[in-house]
Scaffold this motif. Structure first.
Motif, PDB file in Angstrom:
ATOM      1  N   LEU A   1       0.873  -1.130   0.075  1.00 42.03           N
ATOM      2  CA  LEU A   1       0.138   0.023  -0.133  1.00 42.03           C
ATOM      3  C   LEU A   1       0.961   1.212   0.046  1.00 42.03           C
ATOM      4  N   LEU A   2       1.930   1.459   0.917  1.00 43.05           N
ATOM      5  CA  LEU A   2       2.961   2.330   0.891  1.00 43.05           C
ATOM      6  C   LEU A   2       3.703   2.356  -0.470  1.00 43.05           C
ATOM      7  N   ASP A   3       3.807   1.362  -0.971  1.00 43.74           N
ATOM      8  CA  ASP A   3       4.797   1.416  -1.972  1.00 43.74           C
ATOM      9  C   ASP A   3       3.874   2.018  -3.316  1.00 43.74           C
ATOM     10  N   GLY A   4       2.461   1.839  -3.226  1.00 36.82           N
ATOM     11  CA  GLY A   4       1.618   2.389  -4.167  1.00 36.82           C
ATOM     12  C   GLY A   4       1.352   4.033  -4.190  1.00 36.82           C
ATOM     13  N   ILE A   5       1.876   4.862  -3.437  1.00 33.52           N
ATOM     14  CA  ILE A   5       1.580   6.219  -3.090  1.00 33.52           C
ATOM     15  C   ILE A   5       2.987   6.729  -4.361  1.00 33.52           C
ATOM     16  N   PRO A   6       2.586   7.419  -5.578  1.00 34.02           N
ATOM     17  CA  PRO A   6       3.369   7.819  -6.425  1.00 34.02           C
ATOM     18  C   PRO A   6       4.122   9.094  -5.947  1.00 34.02           C
ATOM     19  N   TYR A   7       5.393   9.302  -6.559  1.00 33.02           N
ATOM     20  CA  TYR A   7       6.140  10.416  -6.192  1.00 33.02           C
ATOM     21  C   TYR A   7       6.589  11.060  -7.662  1.00 33.02           C
ATOM     22  N   ALA A   8       6.753  12.573  -7.539  1.00 30.50           N
ATOM     23  CA  ALA A   8       7.303  13.181  -8.578  1.00 30.50           C
ATOM     24  C   ALA A   8       8.559  13.786  -8.405  1.00 30.50           C
ATOM     25  N   SER A   9       9.454  13.814  -9.541  1.00 27.38           N
ATOM     26  CA  SER A   9      10.630  14.547  -9.426  1.00 27.38           C
ATOM     27  C   SER A   9      10.707  15.949  -9.875  1.00 27.38           C
ATOM     28  N   THR A  10      11.553  17.086  -9.126  1.00 22.30           N
ATOM     29  CA  THR A  10      11.439  18.309  -9.454  1.00 22.30           C
ATOM     30  C   THR A  10      12.950  18.659  -9.320  1.00 22.30           C
TER      31      THR A  10
ATOM     32  N   ILE B   1      22.064  23.998  -9.274  1.00 20.90           N
ATOM     33  CA  ILE B   1      20.929  23.097  -9.558  1.00 20.90           C
ATOM     34  C   ILE B   1      20.805  22.051  -8.240  1.00 20.90           C
ATOM     35  N   HIS B   2      19.657  21.781  -7.750  1.00 22.85           N
ATOM     36  CA  HIS B   2      19.146  20.574  -6.882  1.00 22.85           C
ATOM     37  C   HIS B   2      18.262  20.008  -7.709  1.00 22.85           C
ATOM     38  N   ARG B   3      18.534  18.654  -7.548  1.00 16.75           N
ATOM     39  CA  ARG B   3      17.447  17.602  -8.282  1.00 16.75           C
ATOM     40  C   ARG B   3      16.782  16.850  -7.206  1.00 16.75           C
ATOM     41  N   TRP B   4      15.457  16.676  -7.136  1.00 11.54           N
ATOM     42  CA  TRP B   4      14.989  15.945  -6.058  1.00 11.54           C
ATOM     43  C   TRP B   4      14.270  14.776  -6.884  1.00 11.54           C
ATOM     44  N   ILE B   5      15.015  13.746  -7.249  1.00 11.82           N
ATOM     45  CA  ILE B   5      14.128  12.596  -7.845  1.00 11.82           C
ATOM     46  C   ILE B   5      13.223  11.784  -6.816  1.00 11.82           C
ATOM     47  N   ARG B   6      12.249  11.666  -7.266  1.00 11.48           N
ATOM     48  CA  ARG B   6      11.053  11.062  -6.629  1.00 11.48           C
ATOM     49  C   ARG B   6      10.951  11.815  -5.174  1.00 11.48           C
TER      50      ARG B   6
END
Length: 496
Positions: free
Chosen positions: A313-322, A417-422
């Motif tokens: 269930l927790l693994d199913g929470i999607p994440y976006a990268s910015t 630049i600071h990348r925040w993957i997932r």
């Protein structure tokens, strides 16, 4: 009677984990029980997405640049930690925000998110909405609500239904959806902005409900020390909060271990009544209580061996990268082109840039005299292809955006630049039901607690609030004289 201290292990050294540890130590002091608290962080630095970098006279925030004061928990923690004199408000002189709409920057009315614009003439003159769009938005006060209301609804569906498509596209979407770097057609209104649904349910209209709440607030005396602006930061950057927390936790005897990840959490067995936390360096920590203050996909990995259903269930929470791209310019070269705090870009415009902040105008002492610091924001749900570029092409992409939108043609003197993957959890439809099920499943494992931005709020105040609740509940559960909470929950679950 127990002769050895209780062992508490917190996995994750971002603001959620640190706030949890601080609450644990506060409760230890109040309840006079012995606890040894250990925090384990995979990264070599503390703070998670709170990252301040000072270089060449610039103060750059790689992650969030401020916290919301209408949610009091961050402000209260800063004051508790003795940072009262370090708090800084936004610069009232430049308090204007714009939206890039139909080829031009158009001013957003102040008070828009309270649905009571302070300058209606700004809304009329800016050209953000057509007359038809403004009439439809104003008609929200009389617009019928569905009966019965659905259990949940997308953020986009709710605001389009209440205020019309045009107002949603150009006023609301770039502000509220931008907070989550998400797609408003996927985000849950119940998980992101439940207050708006409550207003509709109670008053039949968001605008009516907001105005009644504001009228009531106007007759209520405000407590001393009330924040002067909606957003605040710290003079030395938000990492000043992290540094102070780390220092005070260390002074209280908390063991802080950075640069080491957690491989596995083993539950109690017939051989041992304690959890065992196994670290990447081979160290094994015995724990009476384990707090997982990590992104939900990491929490899922650590739970999977003994609670696979909750893990799924927790693994199913999607994440976006910015990513944030901060650039410094000579003020004389760009001063005429920038005004206010910055601008947002509606998704409807289909541009790679999400927003830009004129950092030097928004906050004091973020750059040297004669220099202007600008921070741009890219990525987000469905807009992440821009992040496939290497650093230099990404900077050039953002420069082209600033040239097209604002007219800045000068090359920056410095870029970072600071990348925040997932890095940004997405509270999609069904998020609340998902977490309720996780709570139910984890009830079978006393001593396991989960918290973090992926659950009940992504902002700094939300993370502090949730970490504090977990720390308080944990000590109450360990206390020999504990009184069982009615909820009996392992997952922090305070609503926004």
């Amino acid at each position: 009677m127990r002769k050895t201290p209780y062992q508490v292990v917190i996995i994750g050294g971002g603001i959620s984990g640190l706030a949890t540890a601080y609450a644990v130590m506060e409760e230890v002091r109040k309840n006079q029980i012995e606890v040894q608290c250990t925090i384990v962080e995979q990264d070599t630095r503390w703070g998670g997405k709170i990252l301040t970098h000072v270089t060449e006279g610039l103060l750059i925030e790689g992650g969030p640049d401020s916290f919301l004061t209408s949610k009091p928990w961050a402000l209260e923690l800063c004051r508790t930690l003795g940072l009262q004199d370090q708090l800084i408000p936004t610069n009232a002189q430049h308090n204007r925000t714009f939206s890039f709409c139909r080829g031009a920057l158009r001013e957003l009315p102040q008070g828009l998110l309270a649905f009571r614009p302070q300058r209606v003439d700004t809304l009329v003159s800016s050209g953000l909405l057509s007359w038809k769009g403004m009439v439809r938005m104003a008609a929200e006060r009389f617009w019928p609500r569905p009966n019965p209301l659905s259990a949940d609804e997308s953020l986009a569906g709710f605001f389009r239904r209440r205020f019309g498509t045009e107002a949603f596209d150009y006023l609301i979407e770039p502000l509220v959806a931008g907070i989550y770097a998400g797609d408003a057609d996927e985000l849950s209104i119940e998980a992101t902005f439940p207050r708006f649904r409550e207003l509709e349910r109670e008053h039949g209209s968001v605008i009516k409900g907001m105005r009644m709440a504001q009228a009531k607030a106007a007759t209520t005396s405000h407590p001393p020390g009330k924040a002067s602006t909606l957003f605040m930061s710290l003079r030395g950057g938000l990492s000043q909060l992290i540094q102070t927390l780390v220092q005070q936790l260390t002074e209280r005897g908390v063991c802080l271990t950075a640069g080491v990840g957690c491989l596995e959490v083993q539950p109690p067995s017939q051989k041992s009544t304690s959890f065992e936390v196994i670290l990447e360096n081979g160290v094994r920590l015995s724990a009476d209580a384990v707090v997982l203050a990590t992104p939900t996909f990491q929490t899922a990995r650590l739970l999977r061996s003994f609670q696979p259903e909750a893990a799924n269930l927790l693994d199913g929470i999607p994440y976006a990268s910015t990513a944030t791209i901060s650039m410094a310019y000579p003020t004389e070269a760009i001063g005429a082109q920038i005004r206010g705090f910055g601008f947002v870009v509606p998704r409807k415009e289909q541009r790679p840039l999400l927003a830009a902040t004129w950092t030097s105008l928004k906050w004091p002492d973020r750059s040297r005299a004669g220099e202007t610091l600008i921070r741009c924001y890219v990525g987000g749900r469905g807009r992440e292809t821009v992040l496939e570029q290497d650093d230099q092409p990404l900077v050039e992409c953002v420069r082209r955006e600033l040239e097209a939108i604002v007219g800045i043609t000068t090359a920056p003197k410095y870029a970072e630049i600071h990348r925040w993957i997932r890095g940004m959890p997405q509270y999609v439809l069904g998020h609340q039901e998902r977490l309720a099920h996780v709570t139910q499943l984890l009830a079978a494992w006393p001593g396991v607690y989960v918290t973090g931005a992926g659950l009940y709020g992504i902002g700094i105040p939300d993370c502090i609030r949730e970490g504090t609740k977990v720390g308080q509940q944990l000590i109450e559960d360990l206390s020999p004289t504990r009184v069982t909470h009615d909820s009996g929950r392992n997952v922090s679950s305070f609503q926004q």
